[in-house]
Design a protein around this motif. Sequence first.
Motif, PDB file in Angstrom:
ATOM      1  N   PHE A   1       0.824  -1.201   0.000  1.00 50.38           N
ATOM      2  CA  PHE A   1       0.000   0.000   0.000  1.00 50.38           C
ATOM      3  C   PHE A   1       0.862   1.257   0.000  1.00 50.38           C
ATOM      4  N   PHE A   2       0.392   2.252  -0.705  1.00 48.52           N
ATOM      5  CA  PHE A   2       1.017   3.566  -0.696  1.00 48.52           C
ATOM      6  C   PHE A   2       0.109   4.476   0.120  1.00 48.52           C
ATOM      7  N   THR A   3       0.650   5.077   1.157  1.00 45.13           N
ATOM      8  CA  THR A   3      -0.143   5.994   1.979  1.00 45.13           C
ATOM      9  C   THR A   3       0.400   7.409   1.835  1.00 45.13           C
ATOM     10  N   GLN A   4      -0.491   8.355   1.925  1.00 45.50           N
ATOM     11  CA  GLN A   4      -0.120   9.747   1.712  1.00 45.50           C
ATOM     12  C   GLN A   4      -1.127  10.641   2.419  1.00 45.50           C
ATOM     13  N   MET A   5      -0.676  11.758   2.925  1.00 46.81           N
ATOM     14  CA  MET A   5      -1.585  12.695   3.555  1.00 46.81           C
ATOM     15  C   MET A   5      -2.310  13.504   2.491  1.00 46.81           C
ATOM     16  N   ARG A   6      -3.623  13.485   2.549  1.00 42.75           N
ATOM     17  CA  ARG A   6      -4.443  14.223   1.596  1.00 42.75           C
ATOM     18  C   ARG A   6      -5.338  15.210   2.336  1.00 42.75           C
ATOM     19  N   ILE A   7      -5.873  16.160   1.571  1.00 45.92           N
ATOM     20  CA  ILE A   7      -6.743  17.185   2.139  1.00 45.92           C
ATOM     21  C   ILE A   7      -8.196  16.734   2.044  1.00 45.92           C
ATOM     22  N   GLY A   8      -8.854  16.666   3.189  1.00 50.54           N
ATOM     23  CA  GLY A   8     -10.232  16.214   3.228  1.00 50.54           C
ATOM     24  C   GLY A   8     -11.230  17.340   3.424  1.00 50.54           C
ATOM     25  N   LYS A   9     -12.382  16.995   3.928  1.00 49.13           N
ATOM     26  CA  LYS A   9     -13.437  17.975   4.175  1.00 49.13           C
ATOM     27  C   LYS A   9     -12.964  19.024   5.164  1.00 49.13           C
ATOM     28  N   GLU A  10     -13.303  20.277   4.901  1.00 50.56           N
ATOM     29  CA  GLU A  10     -12.908  21.420   5.734  1.00 50.56           C
ATOM     30  C   GLU A  10     -11.385  21.542   5.817  1.00 50.56           C
ATOM     31  N   ASN A  11     -10.699  21.054   4.781  1.00 53.40           N
ATOM     32  CA  ASN A  11      -9.235  21.139   4.674  1.00 53.40           C
ATOM     33  C   ASN A  11      -8.481  20.378   5.771  1.00 53.40           C
ATOM     34  N   LYS A  12      -9.125  19.398   6.366  1.00 51.55           N
ATOM     35  CA  LYS A  12      -8.465  18.568   7.379  1.00 51.55           C
ATOM     36  C   LYS A  12      -7.722  17.428   6.688  1.00 51.55           C
ATOM     37  N   LEU A  13      -6.518  17.130   7.153  1.00 51.71           N
ATOM     38  CA  LEU A  13      -5.700  16.089   6.546  1.00 51.71           C
ATOM     39  C   LEU A  13      -6.121  14.697   7.008  1.00 51.71           C
ATOM     40  N   PHE A  14      -5.992  13.726   6.121  1.00 53.70           N
ATOM     41  CA  PHE A  14      -6.256  12.340   6.477  1.00 53.70           C
ATOM     42  C   PHE A  14      -5.299  11.434   5.700  1.00 53.70           C
ATOM     43  N   LYS A  15      -5.116  10.204   6.184  1.00 57.00           N
ATOM     44  CA  LYS A  15      -4.226   9.250   5.535  1.00 57.00           C
ATOM     45  C   LYS A  15      -4.969   8.549   4.405  1.00 57.00           C
ATOM     46  N   PHE A  16      -4.440   8.682   3.217  1.00 62.89           N
ATOM     47  CA  PHE A  16      -5.060   8.220   1.975  1.00 62.89           C
ATOM     48  C   PHE A  16      -4.378   6.930   1.512  1.00 62.89           C
ATOM     49  N   TYR A  17      -5.172   5.928   1.090  1.00 67.25           N
ATOM     50  CA  TYR A  17      -4.627   4.625   0.712  1.00 67.25           C
ATOM     51  C   TYR A  17      -4.764   4.335  -0.783  1.00 67.25           C
ATOM     52  N   LYS A  18      -3.696   3.775  -1.350  1.00 69.57           N
ATOM     53  CA  LYS A  18      -3.712   3.277  -2.727  1.00 69.57           C
ATOM     54  C   LYS A  18      -2.790   2.071  -2.798  1.00 69.57           C
ATOM     55  N   PHE A  19      -2.916   1.271  -3.838  1.00 74.98           N
ATOM     56  CA  PHE A  19      -1.913   0.265  -4.100  1.00 74.98           C
ATOM     57  C   PHE A  19      -0.709   0.992  -4.691  1.00 74.98           C
ATOM     58  N   ARG A  20       0.478   0.618  -4.278  1.00 73.11           N
ATOM     59  CA  ARG A  20       1.686   1.290  -4.758  1.00 73.11           C
ATOM     60  C   ARG A  20       1.912   0.973  -6.225  1.00 73.11           C
ATOM     61  N   THR A  21       2.071   2.021  -7.036  1.00 76.22           N
ATOM     62  CA  THR A  21       2.316   1.854  -8.468  1.00 76.22           C
ATOM     63  C   THR A  21       3.654   2.449  -8.896  1.00 76.22           C
ATOM     64  N   MET A  22       4.340   3.119  -7.973  1.00 78.93           N
ATOM     65  CA  MET A  22       5.611   3.763  -8.308  1.00 78.93           C
ATOM     66  C   MET A  22       6.752   3.217  -7.448  1.00 78.93           C
ATOM     67  N   THR A  23       7.943   3.444  -7.902  1.00 84.57           N
ATOM     68  CA  THR A  23       9.116   2.956  -7.196  1.00 84.57           C
ATOM     69  C   THR A  23       9.352   3.733  -5.907  1.00 84.57           C
ATOM     70  N   VAL A  24      10.046   3.098  -4.975  1.00 84.68           N
ATOM     71  CA  VAL A  24      10.397   3.759  -3.722  1.00 84.68           C
ATOM     72  C   VAL A  24      11.319   4.941  -4.025  1.00 84.68           C
ATOM     73  N   GLY A  25      11.042   6.086  -3.415  1.00 81.27           N
ATOM     74  CA  GLY A  25      11.865   7.269  -3.641  1.00 81.27           C
ATOM     75  C   GLY A  25      11.306   8.237  -4.663  1.00 81.27           C
ATOM     76  N   THR A  26      10.135   7.924  -5.234  1.00 82.14           N
ATOM     77  CA  THR A  26       9.491   8.839  -6.178  1.00 82.14           C
ATOM     78  C   THR A  26       9.124  10.137  -5.459  1.00 82.14           C
ATOM     79  N   PRO A  27       9.401  11.326  -6.054  1.00 82.78           N
ATOM     80  CA  PRO A  27       9.028  12.600  -5.418  1.00 82.78           C
ATOM     81  C   PRO A  27       7.562  12.623  -5.003  1.00 82.78           C
ATOM     82  N   ASN A  28       7.284  13.162  -3.828  1.00 79.36           N
ATOM     83  CA  ASN A  28       5.927  13.162  -3.280  1.00 79.36           C
ATOM     84  C   ASN A  28       5.114  14.339  -3.815  1.00 79.36           C
TER      85      ASN A  28
END
Length: 204
Positions: A37-64
């Motif tokens: 899984f690839f996790t990343q902080m995303r902007i949610g409702k009312e601009n609050k951050l949450f942890k976002f989940y995806k299957f990893r499709t890029m190599t380790v070290g890809t610019p965020n």
Amino acid sequence: MRRFIDIIISLFFLISFVPLFSIIGIIIKLDSKGTVFFTQMRIGKENKLFKFYKFRTMTVGTPNVATEELKDSKKYITRFGKVLRKTSLDELPQLINIFKGDMTFIGPRPALYNQYELKEMRTKVGVHKLLPGLTGWAQVNGRDMLNDCMKTSYDEYYLKNRSVRFDFKILFRTVFKVLRCEGIIDSGMGEIEKHTQETSSIKG
């Protein structure tokens, strides 16, 4: 009511997709180094951050950064990652976000935590008040091909015109787009610039 529907449907699909998740996870591990899984902080409702989940499709070290901001995104995408992105299977883990209440099925796509301009544009027109979605009006009108201004315009249109009927329209268009593998960037900025020139107005 919408929240109840989100919980029931997301839970149903999460249970149903256990075998698929397992197969995808195994292939990801065999294909490249890194987590499933690839996790990343995303902007949610009312601009609050949450942890976002995806299957990893890029190599380790890809610019965020967003895919469209990479000068040559193609070189960062793994072999199996190309398949996941073209089929949109990489998005399936967001069912977890929907079940948790971070997201819903239809709404503006959640911006990255460092997409400050997009955040500002959306806040200015009130889009930040909406729960982000697995798919949305901007997604079916360009997806990765859209710049921040265009994304905001489509998101604002959805905000002002959202309804059950509109949501079903987006859902059906999403299925069509996924089947045709449209609107996905994996080779740089050229296609974005081309799409920007071709798109001159937001249509309902």
